[in-house]
Structure formats: C-alpha cells, structure tokens
Design an enzyme around this catalytic site. Structure first.
Site, PDB file in Angstrom:
ATOM      1  CE  LYS A  84      -2.073  -0.426   4.016  1.00  0.00           C
ATOM      2  NZ  LYS A  84      -1.592  -1.558   3.778  1.00  0.00           N
ATOM      3  CB  CYS A 174     -10.830   2.143  14.743  1.00  0.00           C
ATOM      4  SG  CYS A 174      -9.174   2.121  14.295  1.00  0.00           S
ATOM      5  CG  MET A 175      -7.909   3.375  17.432  1.00  0.00           C
ATOM      6  SD  MET A 175      -7.121   2.682  17.484  1.00  0.00           S
ATOM      7  CE  MET A 175      -6.466   2.003  18.941  1.00  0.00           C
ATOM      8  CG  MET A 346     -10.048  -2.948  14.001  1.00  0.00           C
ATOM      9  SD  MET A 346     -10.607  -1.855  15.085  1.00  0.00           S
ATOM     10  CE  MET A 346      -8.928  -0.909  15.954  1.00  0.00           C
ATOM     11  N   GLY A 383      -4.797   2.009  14.131  1.00  0.00           N
ATOM     12  CA  GLY A 383      -5.455   1.487  12.624  1.00  0.00           C
ATOM     13  C   GLY A 383      -5.212   2.461  11.069  1.00  0.00           C
ATOM     14  CD  GLN A 384      -9.051   5.713  10.789  1.00  0.00           C
ATOM     15  OE1 GLN A 384      -9.743   6.551   9.716  1.00  0.00           O
ATOM     16  NE2 GLN A 384      -9.998   5.614  12.287  1.00  0.00           N
TER      17      GLN A 384
HETATM   18  N1  LIG Z   1     -17.541  -4.828   8.479  1.00  0.00           N
HETATM   19  C1  LIG Z   1     -15.936  -4.021   8.684  1.00  0.00           C
HETATM   20  N2  LIG Z   1     -16.203  -3.083   8.559  1.00  0.00           N
HETATM   21  C2  LIG Z   1     -15.697  -2.687   9.496  1.00  0.00           C
HETATM   22  C3  LIG Z   1     -15.112  -2.187  10.585  1.00  0.00           C
HETATM   23  C4  LIG Z   1     -14.339  -4.396  10.372  1.00  0.00           C
HETATM   24  O1  LIG Z   1     -13.260  -4.207  10.459  1.00  0.00           O
HETATM   25  N3  LIG Z   1     -15.475  -4.774   9.579  1.00  0.00           N
HETATM   26  N4  LIG Z   1     -13.418  -1.969  10.683  1.00  0.00           N
HETATM   27  C5  LIG Z   1     -13.865  -0.812  10.786  1.00  0.00           C
HETATM   28  C6  LIG Z   1     -12.770   0.401  11.027  1.00  0.00           C
HETATM   29  S1  LIG Z   1     -11.454  -0.363  12.071  1.00  0.00           S
HETATM   30  C7  LIG Z   1     -12.340   1.833   9.735  1.00  0.00           C
HETATM   31  S2  LIG Z   1     -11.357   2.149  11.029  1.00  0.00           S
HETATM   32  C8  LIG Z   1     -13.374   2.622   9.406  1.00  0.00           C
HETATM   33  C9  LIG Z   1     -13.262   2.713   8.282  1.00  0.00           C
HETATM   34  O2  LIG Z   1     -14.399   3.319   7.536  1.00  0.00           O
HETATM   35  P1  LIG Z   1     -14.184   4.587   6.476  1.00  0.00           P
HETATM   36  O3  LIG Z   1     -13.684   5.920   7.293  1.00  0.00           O
HETATM   37  O4  LIG Z   1     -15.664   4.687   6.651  1.00  0.00           O
HETATM   38  O5  LIG Z   1     -13.338   3.897   5.215  1.00  0.00           O
HETATM   39  P2  LIG Z   1     -12.454   4.117   4.569  1.00  0.00           P
HETATM   40  O6  LIG Z   1     -12.360   4.178   3.127  1.00  0.00           O
HETATM   41  O7  LIG Z   1     -10.731   4.820   5.209  1.00  0.00           O
HETATM   42  O8  LIG Z   1     -13.148   5.813   4.098  1.00  0.00           O
HETATM   43  C10 LIG Z   1     -12.267   7.232   4.374  1.00  0.00           C
HETATM   44  C11 LIG Z   1     -12.867   8.184   3.090  1.00  0.00           C
HETATM   45  O9  LIG Z   1     -12.374   8.625   2.933  1.00  0.00           O
HETATM   46  C12 LIG Z   1     -11.738   9.903   1.666  1.00  0.00           C
HETATM   47  N5  LIG Z   1     -10.697  10.360   1.749  1.00  0.00           N
HETATM   48  C13 LIG Z   1      -8.936   9.665   1.694  1.00  0.00           C
HETATM   49  N6  LIG Z   1      -8.551  10.983   1.991  1.00  0.00           N
HETATM   50  C14 LIG Z   1      -9.436  12.279   1.950  1.00  0.00           C
HETATM   51  C15 LIG Z   1      -9.062  13.156   2.186  1.00  0.00           C
HETATM   52  O10 LIG Z   1      -7.765  13.831   2.391  1.00  0.00           O
HETATM   53  N7  LIG Z   1      -9.943  13.958   2.743  1.00  0.00           N
HETATM   54  C16 LIG Z   1     -11.645  14.142   2.534  1.00  0.00           C
HETATM   55  N8  LIG Z   1     -12.884  14.378   2.788  1.00  0.00           N
HETATM   56  N9  LIG Z   1     -11.596  12.851   1.855  1.00  0.00           N
HETATM   57  C17 LIG Z   1     -10.953  11.942   2.043  1.00  0.00           C
HETATM   58  C18 LIG Z   1     -11.936   8.490   0.717  1.00  0.00           C
HETATM   59  O11 LIG Z   1     -11.144   8.319  -0.090  1.00  0.00           O
HETATM   60  C19 LIG Z   1     -12.644   7.467   1.705  1.00  0.00           C
HETATM   61  O12 LIG Z   1     -14.279   7.307   0.932  1.00  0.00           O
HETATM   62  O13 LIG Z   1     -14.602   1.388   9.209  1.00  0.00           O
HETATM   63  C20 LIG Z   1     -15.099   0.090  10.143  1.00  0.00           C
HETATM   64  N10 LIG Z   1     -15.740  -0.931   9.158  1.00  0.00           N
HETATM   65  N1  LIG Z   2      -4.016  -3.166   4.555  1.00  0.00           N
HETATM   66  C1  LIG Z   2      -4.582  -3.124   5.524  1.00  0.00           C
HETATM   67  N2  LIG Z   2      -4.484  -2.576   6.753  1.00  0.00           N
HETATM   68  C2  LIG Z   2      -4.823  -1.624   7.819  1.00  0.00           C
HETATM   69  C3  LIG Z   2      -6.418  -1.521   7.126  1.00  0.00           C
HETATM   70  C4  LIG Z   2      -7.000  -1.663   5.875  1.00  0.00           C
HETATM   71  O1  LIG Z   2      -7.920  -1.743   5.664  1.00  0.00           O
HETATM   72  N3  LIG Z   2      -6.549  -2.560   5.204  1.00  0.00           N
HETATM   73  N4  LIG Z   2      -7.215  -0.658   7.891  1.00  0.00           N
HETATM   74  C5  LIG Z   2      -6.061   0.059   9.235  1.00  0.00           C
HETATM   75  C6  LIG Z   2      -7.198   0.128  10.728  1.00  0.00           C
HETATM   76  S1  LIG Z   2      -8.209   0.973  10.486  1.00  0.00           S
HETATM   77  C7  LIG Z   2      -6.953  -0.952  11.251  1.00  0.00           C
HETATM   78  S2  LIG Z   2      -8.194  -1.098  12.180  1.00  0.00           S
HETATM   79  C8  LIG Z   2      -6.153  -2.426  11.446  1.00  0.00           C
HETATM   80  C9  LIG Z   2      -6.963  -3.413  11.588  1.00  0.00           C
HETATM   81  O2  LIG Z   2      -6.624  -4.715  11.884  1.00  0.00           O
HETATM   82  P1  LIG Z   2      -6.372  -5.584  12.089  1.00  0.00           P
HETATM   83  O3  LIG Z   2      -7.521  -5.877  13.832  1.00  0.00           O
HETATM   84  O4  LIG Z   2      -5.148  -6.573  13.234  1.00  0.00           O
HETATM   85  O5  LIG Z   2      -7.599  -6.801  11.264  1.00  0.00           O
HETATM   86  P2  LIG Z   2      -9.353  -7.076  10.862  1.00  0.00           P
HETATM   87  O6  LIG Z   2      -8.892  -8.066   9.683  1.00  0.00           O
HETATM   88  O7  LIG Z   2      -9.870  -5.729  11.147  1.00  0.00           O
HETATM   89  O8  LIG Z   2      -9.254  -8.058  11.634  1.00  0.00           O
HETATM   90  C10 LIG Z   2      -8.663  -9.670  11.962  1.00  0.00           C
HETATM   91  C11 LIG Z   2      -8.504 -10.137  13.238  1.00  0.00           C
HETATM   92  O9  LIG Z   2      -9.219 -10.386  14.356  1.00  0.00           O
HETATM   93  C12 LIG Z   2      -9.566 -11.107  14.866  1.00  0.00           C
HETATM   94  N5  LIG Z   2     -10.261 -11.410  15.871  1.00  0.00           N
HETATM   95  C13 LIG Z   2     -12.101 -11.913  15.221  1.00  0.00           C
HETATM   96  N6  LIG Z   2     -12.574 -12.294  17.159  1.00  0.00           N
HETATM   97  C14 LIG Z   2     -11.441 -12.510  17.807  1.00  0.00           C
HETATM   98  C15 LIG Z   2     -12.270 -12.023  19.014  1.00  0.00           C
HETATM   99  O10 LIG Z   2     -13.063 -12.820  19.056  1.00  0.00           O
HETATM  100  N7  LIG Z   2     -11.170 -11.393  19.881  1.00  0.00           N
HETATM  101  C16 LIG Z   2      -9.641 -11.758  19.625  1.00  0.00           C
HETATM  102  N8  LIG Z   2      -9.046 -10.425  20.540  1.00  0.00           N
HETATM  103  N9  LIG Z   2      -9.550 -11.697  18.538  1.00  0.00           N
HETATM  104  C17 LIG Z   2     -10.918 -11.734  17.292  1.00  0.00           C
HETATM  105  C18 LIG Z   2      -8.898 -12.707  14.116  1.00  0.00           C
HETATM  106  O11 LIG Z   2      -8.047 -12.998  15.209  1.00  0.00           O
HETATM  107  C19 LIG Z   2      -7.777 -11.027  13.048  1.00  0.00           C
HETATM  108  O12 LIG Z   2      -6.518 -11.370  13.348  1.00  0.00           O
HETATM  109  O13 LIG Z   2      -5.180  -2.163  10.169  1.00  0.00           O
HETATM  110  C20 LIG Z   2      -5.157  -1.106   9.643  1.00  0.00           C
HETATM  111  N10 LIG Z   2      -4.333  -1.868   8.714  1.00  0.00           N
HETATM  112  S1  SF4 Z   3       2.771   2.643   7.207  1.00  0.00           S
HETATM  113 FE1  SF4 Z   3       0.840   1.254   7.254  1.00  0.00          FE
HETATM  114  S2  SF4 Z   3       0.603   0.851   4.452  1.00  0.00           S
HETATM  115 FE2  SF4 Z   3       2.134   2.630   4.786  1.00  0.00          FE
HETATM  116  S3  SF4 Z   3       3.658   1.626   4.113  1.00  0.00           S
HETATM  117 FE3  SF4 Z   3       4.241   1.492   6.786  1.00  0.00          FE
HETATM  118  S4  SF4 Z   3       2.756  -0.512   7.242  1.00  0.00           S
HETATM  119 FE4  SF4 Z   3       1.975  -0.264   4.737  1.00  0.00          FE
HETATM  120 MO   LIG Z   4      -9.542   0.832  12.311  1.00  0.00          MO
END
Ligand SMILES: Nc1nc2c(c(=O)[nH]1)N[C@H]1C(S)=C(S)[C@@H](COP(=O)(O)OP(=O)(O)OC[C@H]3O[C@@H](n4cnc5c(=O)[nH]c(N)nc54)[C@H](O)[C@@H]3O)O[C@H]1N2
Ligand SMILES: Nc1nc2c(c(=O)[nH]1)N[C@H]1C(S)=C(S)[C@@H](COP(=O)(O)OP(=O)(O)OC[C@H]3O[C@@H](n4cnc5c(=O)[nH]c(N)nc54)[C@H](O)[C@@H]3O)O[C@H]1N2
Ligand code: SF4
Ligand SMILES: [Mo]
Length: 764
Positions: A84, A174-175, A346, A383-384
C-alpha cells in the site's frame, strides 16, 4: 547524485504497461513520465494508510508524484514499505477524482456547482436548522485519517462555533475500546511504550491481530528481531488462519469472544504459580472490580478468588486451546527472564467487552511488572494514520476536548475557552448538548432528530454495521441534508445533498500522529486537481459564513495548517501530552510526545525516560495519570456475546480486511496493481463447511443474518477459518457485508463488534 529512470522505477511499485480494463476498476493507471530523465525532487512524508506511520519519500516531477520509496531515515520503517505504501502516488490519480463541488438538484442528480454556492448553501441551511431545531440538529462525522489541523478546525468549529457536542469520528469504530482501556487503567490515553519495544522484547503476544497484512512493516520489524535470536517467541492467538501464522512461532486458534477466558486463565496461572512481581504490584497497582455497577476497590486475595472461575483446565474447552498450552504460555509470560510485549487491534477492540479485554491484557503486564520498561508493555496498534494524533489527542469525539480533556469537566471547558478566546460557557456541557456517540449519531440522523450531518474523510454508508437499516431510513427522509467531503465518489456521496471535492494527502500540508505517539509533518507537495480544496479550508469557510469569524482569523489564511497546529499545541502544554513545535516537526522524522526541549519520550511512566515521573521510589516507575500514581488491575468476568450461532444461523461471521485494500476500497481500488491482485471480496470458509454446503472456491454463496443478506463468491486458502466460522473483508462496494453485520456496541466504549455475528450460508 546521478539518477536514472531505472532508479525511479526501482523505487516505485513496478508500473505495468498493460492497461487491460478490469470490470470493477474505477481509476486510471499511474504513469511515470517515463521519457523524462531528470531527477525528481524527493520529499519526506508519513504514509497515509495505516497507523504504523512509516516514513516515505515522494518523488515529484512536473507537479506530479512520479515515484515513491521508503524513507531510509525514518526510525519507523527504515526504508522499507508495504504494497500500500508503494501505491501512495496512485491514490491521487484515479480518473474520477472529485474536482468540483456538486449539489443535488430536484431530479435527484448531483450537478456541478461553485464553491461559493455550495458553501453558502451549507452555512445557510445550518443556520436555518439551528434557528428552527436547535444547535443539536447538525453534526459532523470525521475521521482518523483527518490531519491534526483538520480535526482541530472541525472540533473548534463544532464545539466553539456551533456549540454542539455532535462531533464524532470513525475512530469510534476502531480505537474507542483501547482508549477507555488506557484511561481507566493508567488515567491517560495511549501506550506507555513505543516501537523500540519491537526490537527489544523477546516474547510477543498477538491477541487477534493480523499484523502481517494490517501493520506489515511493524510485523517485519518483529520478524527481524525473531530472526536475530533463536529464543525469541511470537505467540499468535487468532480466531482464524491468516498470513500472520506464517511469521508466528506458535499460532493458537481460539473461539470467538473466548479471549476473555483465555486472558483470565493466564492470569490464574500467574497468580497461583508465583509469577506475580509482588513489589511492582504493591507499589504501582490497585485492584478493582465493578459490583452492582459500582467500581469497588478489592485486594489481591479477592482478585485471586475471582480468578478461581478461570482455572485453565475448566475453561480450556470454551477457549479451544489445550489447558497445557495455556499454562505453558502463561509461564512463558511470567518467566522473569523474558520480556513481553502484547499487541492487539480490532479483534480486541471490536468486541462487546472490548474495554474489558483491554483491561485483561494490561492486567498480565501489571501483575508481572512487565510494563513501561524497554521491551515490556501492552501496546495497542492503531489502525488509521492519525487515529491517535487527531481523534484521540485533539479529541474529535462527542465527549472530548484536546489532551484528554472532557466536556463534562468545567475546568477543562474553561481552559479550552481561554485558548480559543471565546466567552466562558461557550463550549457546551453534556447537559447543554447531550453526548451522542457514533452509532447513536447515525440513529439520530436516520430518525431525523439530527437533520444534517457533514461527513468528512470517511465512508460510513459502507463502513457502519447493520448498514441497510441506517441507509434506508436516511434515504426515506425528505428533510435530511447530508454534506460529504471526499476525494472520490463513494457509497456515502450517493446519499449526499452536497459533495465537496477535497485535496488528498500531500495536496495539502498536514500532520499525523501514529501508534507510538509520534507526530509527523508533511508539506504540500502537489496541487490538488481542479477546484479541490483542503478539508480544513472547507471548515473555516463555512464557520466564517455562519458568523464564527473570531475562531479562524483571516490572517491565518496564508499558513492555515501552522496556525491551527500552533494553537492546538498550546492546549497540550503542561498536560503531559506536550507535542513538539511546528519547526521541530518540519525538521525531523517525527517526535514522540511528550516532547520537552525537543527531546521525545520513549517510555512513559519510567523515570529514566520520562521527565514527568520525577522521584519515584523504589524503582523509578510511576503511573502518574492517576491521582494515586498507580495503575488499575481490573477483575473482569467472562460475559457472552450478544449473538451466537444457533440452529437457524449456525455459523460465526468475522469481518475485516486484506493486505491489498484499505477499508472501503475507495483509494486502493484505484491503484491498478492492488485492484488487480484482489478485484473483489470473497467469502472464506472452512473446507469442511464448504463440502457440507457442496460449494468450492469460485461458487456463489448466499450469506444471511437476522439483518440482511448478500451473494458472493467463495474464496480460496487466503484465510483459513476453522469449521463453523466464515470470514469476509469489507472493502468491496459491490458486496456490502455490513448489511449483514451486527451493530451491538461495548457499553463502555460504544465501539461496535464487527468481528462476530451469527449467519447461515446456502449455495446460490
Ligand atoms: N465489516 C466491517 N466494517 C468495519 C470494520 C471492520 O473490521 N469490519 N472496521 C471499522 C474500522 S476499524 C474503521 S477504521 C472504519 C473505516 O471506515 P471508513 O472511514 O468509512 O473507510 P475509508 O475507506 O477509510 O474512508 C475514508 C474516505 O475518505 C476519503 N478520503 C481520502 N483522503 C481524503 C481527504 O484528504 N479528505 C477527504 N475529505 N476525504 C478523503 C476516501 O476516498 C474514503 O472514501 O471501518 C469500520 N467498519
Ligand atoms: N491492508 C490494510 N491494513 C490496514 C487497514 C486496511 O484496511 N487494510 N486498516 C487499518 C485499520 S483502521 C485497522 S483498525 C487495522 C485492523 O487490523 P486487524 O485488527 O489486525 O485486522 P482485521 O482484519 O480488522 O481483524 C482480523 C483479526 O481479528 C481477530 N479476531 C476475530 N474475532 C476475535 C475475537 O473474538 N477476539 C480477538 N481477540 N480477536 C478476534 C482475528 O484473529 C484476526 O486476526 O488495520 C489497519 N491496517
Ligand atoms: S504505514 Fe502501513 S500501509 Fe503505509 S507502508 Fe507502513 S505498513 Fe504499509
Ligand atoms: Mo480502524
């Protein structure tokens, strides 16, 4: 230095020549101006993707980013990047960037407009709504991808201008559990330690964290450490097989939600087998338990008695890990000759007992004294890119103000009002404007008590749980007014009345704060396309049009981000969250707060590294976030999840991510290499479940829950769920898995559990 085109290409993700269009691909190919031979200008920036906060160098030529490479001077990633990171340039160059403000007309189409018309419409509408329905009829929903100045401008606009507590961010999803976990344990948010722990520890415990895909460069750092020393152990707890298994010394599958049993069973071993560091616990910890909804002090004896219910042999069947392994791993944790670092994301936070699960991890470190020392500590991975820097530190949540201040505290409100130069009583208390966490906010938008929400830098119409319920109700309302700032068309711009085109990443100046408290600056390196403007600029314009002119003086306009940051910094000084100065951050590869005289802090609460500790007998540790200087060991029982598989819905559904895509895919689906690698979301299931259903990879299945259903393709071996569990990533707008996901939240953190609900599958 002579620089050839070959070098540029070497620094980039290989730019493919073939441009065969893929059905779902929505962007254009990133082209390296390959005829040019002159060296691009290289500039540092933090990566805009995950919370690892790697340093990158962006090569600019002809006003475009033409190359990306890891920043060798970055202490985070030391020159390496994940897929990425290498794709960062292409994020800006999708063919369908939003370049003009759009306003929905009476026939329901979004039509091009001007900034003046769009901003006047928003300001006018908000003034009208506030006059008719009060200031809580409008709201802002932001992001952990906001820069620090953007979050600060949004917070000041909403709490100091509009005077509502209706501001939230996707970081709630997320957090939030990690935040409440740190605050209730240490009295101050964010980890004590830092990434140096990854190089210094010898035992890593991963509590359901897919680091190989989600924090690849931190995973890499961990593997380097493991490869340097045969005694290093990576213990990986997970509910399904992921890429992280490949790097782990041991992978142990546990049943969803049974981590509450697992951590308590490990504590049982520590306490009953003499692994407790008695002096550390006596000097630095207190024990508490919530009895009849009241937090009550208990002692070690009462805590030991509480743990009687978690004898490993008793709870092992519910966990799915053999009792002898639980005992062995607990002894490894307790071994005084080992250093231990816990990492989680997460799996722990998206949990209806997510805050409790955070407590249970901190407990293991506090009991053994493996806390706030080099190589020892409980470290929540963010995460973010700026969930820490913006949402947590600036405080872009309904209840918060900068530097761990809260709107419920009159002194905190007064301190912020003074710096903002607004009259006493401006910032609303929770009585003046009720606290409305993210899911409650979306419910109010759907029910119409919030008439207007401004969504910025997040895509909730793909990312909120139980999505259909919210989207359908919002769409059915005649009176809702939705503003969306984004860089591309999304599921959320689909429901917008006004769409504002935003400058993306280095098209504006900004700062992010990563998982290890490191604040990092980036300069504006290229012009945004068309009329796109920064989000901070957008907030300031509407605030002024609404009459809040004193909040954002016009003499800030030339250096808006700097003025916003400088003012925010004032609010951090003296709070033990002190961030570095603008100039220090411009000049450095980021600094970890608290920063004093340009010196960062690696380990908080430890007198050798943290000047806030002062004299601390006998061992230089003091958890100064709490008035008594001690951290809390919380007795937290197992409590069941809200929905479990049953006869009708016999399978667990876990949702999450894949390495190649970022969240809702709006950016990574426009990076050709990543899109091609994973063009659609798949449903991963166990071979046994697949054969029971009579499906094979490539076949279509219907996934149904009590909330919704969708049809998607069965995946291959990328994720390997145990029997009874299916895994689906949420990046694909054509397969909205959040229509199926449950919306139940943790009562303390209000964070939803996206990791588990009950579903049934059938062959399509
Ligand atoms: N099923 C499921 N749903 C989840 C989760 C999951 O584990 N499972 N995880 C949750 C978590 S941890 C997270 S963090 C959320 C993330 O969910 P979202 O925040 O809804 O996802 P993103 O795709 O990061 O959305 C960011 C948006 O900002 C836009 N963007 C990029 N740069 C800029 C900028 O500079 N300005 C503006 N205005 N826009 C910009 C991108 O095009 C994108 O549309 O999803 C949650 N939803
Ligand atoms: N490539 C990539 N990297 C990312 C992101 C992305 O969208 N893409 N998003 C970023 C963001 S905002 C976030 S929040 C992080 C998410 O990072 P992670 O949390 O590592 O990833 P996820 O895919 O949301 O979650 C998968 C994990 O949830 C665990 N899990 C499922 N059920 C349970 C449970 O009951 N208990 C426990 N303890 N664990 C469980 C599984 O074991 C698995 O390891 O990644 C960040 N990095
Ligand atoms: S900040 Fe995360 S997404 Fe970007 S290069 Fe490092 S590990 Fe990859
Ligand atoms: Mo997140």
């Amino acid at each position: 230095m002579a620089f050839t085109r070959r070098d540029v290409l070497k620094g980039c993700l290989a730019v493919a020549g073939g441009t065969a269009a893929l059905p779902l691909f929505r962007g254009t190919l990133f082209t390296d101006a390959s005829a040019a031979e002159d060296e691009p200008t290289w500039n540092k920036a933090p990566c805009r993707f995950c919370g690892a906060g790697c340093g990158v160098e962006l090569g600019i030529r002809g006003g475009k980013i033409v190359a990306v490479r890891g920043d060798a001077q970055s202490p985070v990633n030391k020159g390496l990047l994940c897929a990425k990171g290498y794709g960062l340039a292409q994020v800006l160059y999708g063919g369908d960037r939003l370049t003009k403000p759009l306003i929905r007309n009476n026939s329901g189409d979004l039509v091009e407009s001007t900034w003046d018309a769009a901003l006047d419409l928003i300001a006018g509408k908000w003034k009208e709504l506030i006059a008719a329905h009060g200031r809580d009829s409008v709201a802002m929903f932001g992001s952990g991808q906001w820069t620090i100045p953007e979050g600060y401008a949004a917070l000041k606009f909403m709490k100091g201008g509009v005077r509502t507590n209706n501001i939230e961010a996707n970081a709630r999803f997320c957090m939030a559990s990690a935040v409440v976990g740190y605050l209730t344990t240490f009295g101050i948010d964010e980890p004590a330690g830092c990434y140096d722990d990854l190089d210094l520890t010898d035992t890593y415990f991963l509590w359901g964290s897919n680091m190989a895909e989600m924090h690849p460069m931190l995973f890499n750092r961990m593997l380097q450490r493991r490869n340097s020393d045969p005694d290093v152990r990576i213990i990986h707890f997970t509910t399904l097989g992921t890429m992280t298994d490949g790097g782990a010394s041991e992978t142990h599958l546990f049943k969803p939600h049974s981590d509450l049993y697992l951590a308590n069973a490990m504590a049982h071993v520590l306490v009953n087998e003499g692994f407790v560091d008695k002096s550390f616990v006596a000097n630095h910890a207190v024990f508490k338990r919530t009895i009849d909804a009241v937090d009550t002090d208990i002692d070690l004896a009462a805590y030991t008695a509480f743990l009687d219910d978690y004898r490993p042999s008793d709870v092992a069947p519910a966990i799915g890990i053999a009792a002898e392994n639980i005992v062995r791993l607990a002894r490894m944790f307790g071994d005084p000759d080992r250093k231990c670092m816990s990492l989680w994301t997460m799996g722990v936070n998206q949990h209806t007992r997510g805050t409790h699960m955070n407590h249970l991890i901190h407990n293991l470190h506090l009991l053994t004294g493996k806390m706030a020392k080099p190589g020892n500590g409980s470290f929540s991975l963010t995460g973010q890119p700026s969930a820490c820097g913006t949402c947590r530190e600036v405080g872009t949540f309904t209840h918060r103000l900068p530097s761990d201040r809260v709107v419920a505290n009159a002194t905190h409100r007064a301190e912020v009002e003074e710096v903002w130069g607004v009259p006493a009583g401006t910032i609303p208390s929770p009585t003046d404007s009720p606290l409305t966490h993210s899911m409650a906010m979306w419910d109010k938008v759907a029910s119409g008590s919030i008439k207007s929400v401004w969504v910025s830098t997040t895509n909730p119409m793909q990312s909120v749980p139980n999505l259909k319920k919210y989207r359908d109700r919002i769409l059915a309302r005649e009176d809702s007014f939705i503003v969306v700032s984004d860089v591309y068309p999304t599921e959320t711009t689909e429901i917008a009345d006004v769409v504002l085109p935003s400058a993306c990443y280095v098209e504006k100046e900004g700062l992010f704060g990563n998982s290890e408290r490191r604040t990092q600056h980036f300069a504006k390196l290229v012009e945004p396309p068309g009329e796109a403007r920064s989000d901070a600029w957008q907030f300031v314009q509407v605030a002024r049009k609404m009459g809040f002119t004193s909040l954002f003086p016009t003499d800030w306009d030339t250096l808006l981000e700097k003025y916003l940051f400088d003012e925010y910094r004032k609010l951090t000084l003296g709070t033990k969250h002190d961030v570095a100065t603008w100039d220090q951050l411009v000049a450095s590869r980021g600094l970890r707060w608290p920063v004093y005289d340009g010196q960062e802090t690696k380990w908080r609460f430890n007198a050798t590294y943290d000047r806030n500790v002062g004299q601390a007998e006998p061992d230089g540790i003091k958890f100064y976030g709490r008035a008594d200087g001690k951290a809390v060991i919380w007795a937290r029982p197992y409590e069941p999840p809200p929905e479990v598989p049953d006869v009708t819905y016999p399978l667990w559904l876990c949702t999450g991510r894949v390495l190649e895509h970022w969240h809702t895919g709006t950016m990574t689906r426009r990076i050709p290499q990543l899109h091609r690698a994973v063009p659609e979301a798949l449903c991963y299931l166990n071979a046994g479940d697949a054969s029971d259903l009579g499906v094979a990879p490539g076949d279509q299945v219907v996934i149904e829950s009590r909330r919704g259903s969708l049809t998607m393709k069965v995946g291959d071996c990328r994720f390997r769920p145990p029997k009874g569990l299916v895994y689906v990533p949420f990046f694909d707008e054509n397969h909205l898995i959040n229509e199926v996901v449950n919306e139940e939240v943790d009562p303390l953190s209000k964070q939803p559990d996206y990791k588990k609900c009950a579903v049934r599958l059938k062959k399509a």
